[in-house]
Design a protein around this motif. Structure first.
Motif, PDB file in Angstrom:
ATOM      1  N   VAL A  18      60.510 -22.352 -23.723  1.00 43.33           N
ATOM      2  CA  VAL A  18      59.588 -23.187 -22.936  1.00 43.33           C
ATOM      3  C   VAL A  18      59.618 -24.618 -23.470  1.00 43.33           C
ATOM      4  N   ASP A  19      59.146 -25.537 -22.652  1.00 40.41           N
ATOM      5  CA  ASP A  19      59.192 -26.939 -23.079  1.00 40.41           C
ATOM      6  C   ASP A  19      57.891 -27.647 -22.704  1.00 40.41           C
ATOM      7  N   PHE A  20      57.013 -27.811 -23.689  1.00 41.70           N
ATOM      8  CA  PHE A  20      55.823 -28.628 -23.453  1.00 41.70           C
ATOM      9  C   PHE A  20      55.736 -29.751 -24.497  1.00 41.70           C
ATOM     10  N   ALA A  21      56.897 -30.136 -25.031  1.00 33.01           N
ATOM     11  CA  ALA A  21      56.930 -31.173 -26.077  1.00 33.01           C
ATOM     12  C   ALA A  21      56.939 -32.562 -25.450  1.00 33.01           C
ATOM     13  N   TRP A  22      56.038 -33.415 -25.897  1.00 30.00           N
ATOM     14  CA  TRP A  22      56.092 -34.815 -25.465  1.00 30.00           C
ATOM     15  C   TRP A  22      56.114 -35.767 -26.657  1.00 30.00           C
ATOM     16  N   PHE A  23      55.796 -35.243 -27.867  1.00 30.81           N
ATOM     17  CA  PHE A  23      55.833 -36.097 -29.055  1.00 30.81           C
ATOM     18  C   PHE A  23      57.230 -35.998 -29.678  1.00 30.81           C
ATOM     19  N   PRO A  24      57.894 -37.135 -29.915  1.00 28.79           N
ATOM     20  CA  PRO A  24      59.310 -37.050 -30.288  1.00 28.79           C
ATOM     21  C   PRO A  24      59.611 -36.711 -31.751  1.00 28.79           C
ATOM     22  N   LEU A  25      58.636 -36.888 -32.664  1.00 32.90           N
ATOM     23  CA  LEU A  25      58.960 -36.739 -34.088  1.00 32.90           C
ATOM     24  C   LEU A  25      58.727 -35.305 -34.582  1.00 32.90           C
ATOM     25  N   ALA A  26      59.670 -34.809 -35.382  1.00 24.92           N
ATOM     26  CA  ALA A  26      59.542 -33.460 -35.939  1.00 24.92           C
ATOM     27  C   ALA A  26      58.458 -33.421 -37.014  1.00 24.92           C
ATOM     28  N   THR A  27      58.347 -34.470 -37.791  1.00 20.67           N
ATOM     29  CA  THR A  27      57.300 -34.558 -38.810  1.00 20.67           C
ATOM     30  C   THR A  27      56.325 -35.640 -38.373  1.00 20.67           C
TER      31      THR A  27
END
Lengths: 543, 86
Positions: A484-493
């Motif tokens: 699934v894809d609900f990511a909008w923040f680009p940084l892993a940390t």
């Protein structure tokens, strides 16, 4: 120090009996130490702070042990070999954590008894502040425990020559059970001794490996470096940033975010703060940290050398074929460098060091989380401190195994999931919630109770939200939910954003509530400032 | 904070901040024409990292030495907060 890049395939297996025998020998010795020191821990000072009597050299070795987690020990070499510059930068960032701790050490040791909550309560002694500190402590410690146990289970099984999920789960339960014994029976005094033994063992392993590595290159570090470059040519140069996260702006900001988070967060994880409080006095704490800085620098240099060695001998691609997180790069290097009985002995040493590393760090984390729950919430929050020391010790004997059991259960459930990002999450929470609250409480006269609470809860909430909507949870193959894809923040940390937010929230809330300060606000700050400089040595038993 | 500790902390943190910022800047600029002109394939970046890695223990030692005597007399607060530079 784990990253988002995960590559899973079969790990090299060891079929000789030597590692297994060494493993059980270390287990037996550890159990013996636990029983010996279990009988020696009497008061709450012993249980939480090793009687506040650990001398600087021993404390420095124990601090170094706290810093060398299983993720750092196993993935540091792998990251340097696979990612070149990026891996080296992350190894150096680990040393940078001590920059912050050096400044905080004396006030931390001299104010508050055992926990982060104690230190903050020296300035604002309210139930809400202690509860917030305990919540954050548990939020940091439990995910770190889970990551350590999962990695330790997988790595131990691989190093013992076992493959599949079931052996990894068995190793996780075994290490978890040992951890419960170590934490519940020995307290901080026993944990200090175990950390010292573990640090020495890790250094012996790494130094032996680096000597063997340099011998294989004709004692020429330059040849080691040039071989690593020659074997790892690619679109991104081996010593250029970008091999880990990419060369675009997001990739560069990702690398910067990890570095900032490691430097500012690793210093103030709860078990490190409890470790600082085991020193005899503030000056001794600062001396311990100075010595530990040197030791961690040596560790980082050794890890970088081994990483370059793995890249030079096998090539980054070959190293990257193994699991990069619970990396077996060190073990493959041992098997590559030395054969026969000497190889078996070295392999056995490495396996024992890995086992002891996971055991001691997880025990320290469980002890910190238990102390936060019992000392801050049960004793100081619920009973206003009116609890007998024997009752508090009894509560700790129950709390630590419960936390351990929860961590083991979560590790078993998470065995085949990509949960390495939880380590970054925990360190981000430390940097975004614990660091601002400590800096404001210890050094800023204008800080108010509301400001302190805002700094902690805003930092925590920001970390949770951004991590949840970041690339480590959804939207890409190595994520927790890759489908699934609900990511909008680009940084892993998340640290690059959440640390400034935590500091800003505390400052704004303090300024806005400046009029509602307590009548004794200035006096309390003056008292904490004076106490932070007052070194009162404890002259009873010395560990 | 004690005046000696405050001054030493200021210097210590400033030096570290400048060093880490330089490394961060080089990382962000890597691959650009400016960075290429300055550092080639960031070999200077590696050198900076090594120097930074060594600077932490060295500066920690300096900081420890500089602030060694900055605690209040053991056993009692003989110096008032105001007189000690707060």
């Amino acid at each position: 120090m784990s990253t988002g890049a995960t590559i899973h395939t079969a790990a090299p297996s060891v079929t000789d009996a030597a590692p297994l025998m060494a493993f059980f020998l270390v287990v037996a010795a550890t159990l013996l130490l636990c029983l010996l020191f279990g009988a020696d821990s009497e008061g709450i000072d012993d249980l939480y702070a090793a009687g506040r009597s650990v001398r600087p050299w021993r404390n420095a070795l124990a601090m170094t042990g706290d810093t060398i987690t299983i993720s750092l020990l196993l993935s540091c070499t792998g990251l340097v070999s696979v990612a070149g510059y990026d891996g080296t930068a992350l190894a150096v960032s680990t040393i940078g954590a001590y920059v912050v701790l050096q400044v905080l050490a004396r006030p931390l040791r001299n104010t508050g008894r055992f926990t982060i909550g104690d230190t903050l309560a020296a300035r604002f002694d309210t139930r809400s502040v202690r509860t917030a500190a305990a919540v954050i402590c548990v939020v940091v410690c439990v995910p770190l425990c889970v990551v350590q146990l999962t990695a330790a289970g997988g790595a131990s099984a691989a190093m013992l020559g076992l493959s599949g999920t079931a052996p990894a789960q068995l190793c996780t339960v075994f290490i978890g059970g040992m951890m419960v014994c170590a934490a519940a029976l020995t307290g901080m005094r026993g944990n200090t001794l175990l950390q010292v033994v573990k640090t020495l063992m890790v250094f012996v392993c790494l130094v032996a490996l680096v000597i063997l590595l340099l011998r294989s290159t004709g004692w020429s570090p330059v040849r080691l470096l040039s071989d690593a470059i020659d074997r790892n040519a690619g679109p991104v140069g081996y010593f250029a940033p970008g091999r880990l996260y990419g060369t675009d702006l997001t990739g560069r900001l990702n690398l910067l975010s990890v570095q900032v988070t490691v430097v500012l967060g690793s210093a103030v994880v709860p078990h490190m703060i409890m470790r600082v409080k085991t020193a005899e006095h503030g000056g001794a704490a600062r001396r311990s940290i100075m010595l530990a800085t040197g030791m961690v620098t040596v560790f980082a240099l050794l890890a970088v050398a081994l990483g370059l060695g793995a890249a030079a001998r096998s090539g980054a691609q070959a190293v990257g074929q193994f699991d990069l997180q619970s990396s077996t790069a060190i073990l493959s290097l041992v098997q590559d460098l030395v054969a026969g009985p000497a190889g078996d002995l070295l392999t056995a040493l490495v396996v024992s060091a890995v086992f002891l590393t996971s055991l001691t760090v997880v025990a320290a984390l469980a002890l910190s989380a238990g102390a936060a729950l019992v000392h801050d919430i049960y004793v100081s929050g619920l009973h206003r401190g009116r609890v007998l020391p024997s009752t508090e010790i009894k509560a700790m004997r129950w709390a630590t195994p419960v936390i351990g059991a929860i961590a083991v259960l979560l590790s078993l459930l998470a065995q085949n999931w990509h949960i390495q990002f939880l380590a970054q999450f925990a360190v981000s929470v430390s940097a975004s919630a614990v660091l601002p609250s400590l800096v404001y409480a210890l050094f800023w006269k204008g800080c108010t109770k509301t400001g302190l609470l805002w700094a902690m809860y805003t930092g925590l909430a920001c970390c949770v939200v951004l991590q949840m909507f970041g690339p480590m949870v959804s939207g890409r193959p190595g994520a927790l939910f890759p489908s699934v894809d609900f990511a909008w923040f680009p940084l892993a940390t998340t640290g690059l954003v959440t640390i400034p937010v935590g500091f800003a929230a505390g400052w704004i809330a303090s300024v806005r509530t400046a009029r509602s300060r307590e009548p004794d606000h200035t006096a309390r700050y003056a008292a904490i400032a004076a106490r932070s400089l007052l070194d009162r040595p404890r002259e009873d038993r010395v560990l | 904070m004690h005046r000696t500790t405050a001054r030493a902390s200021g210097w210590y943190l400033s030096v570290q901040a400048v060093g880490w910022s330089a490394v961060a800047l080089l990382q962000l600029l890597a691959g650009s024409s400016l960075a290429n002109r300055v550092a080639g394939e960031l070999t200077i970046g590696i050198l900076l990292l090594v120097l930074l890695g060594l600077s932490v223990p060295l500066s920690s030692w300096w900081f420890y030495r500089a602030t060694r005597q900055s605690s209040l007399p053991r056993g009692g607060a003989a110096t008032s907060p105001a007189r000690s530079g707060r």
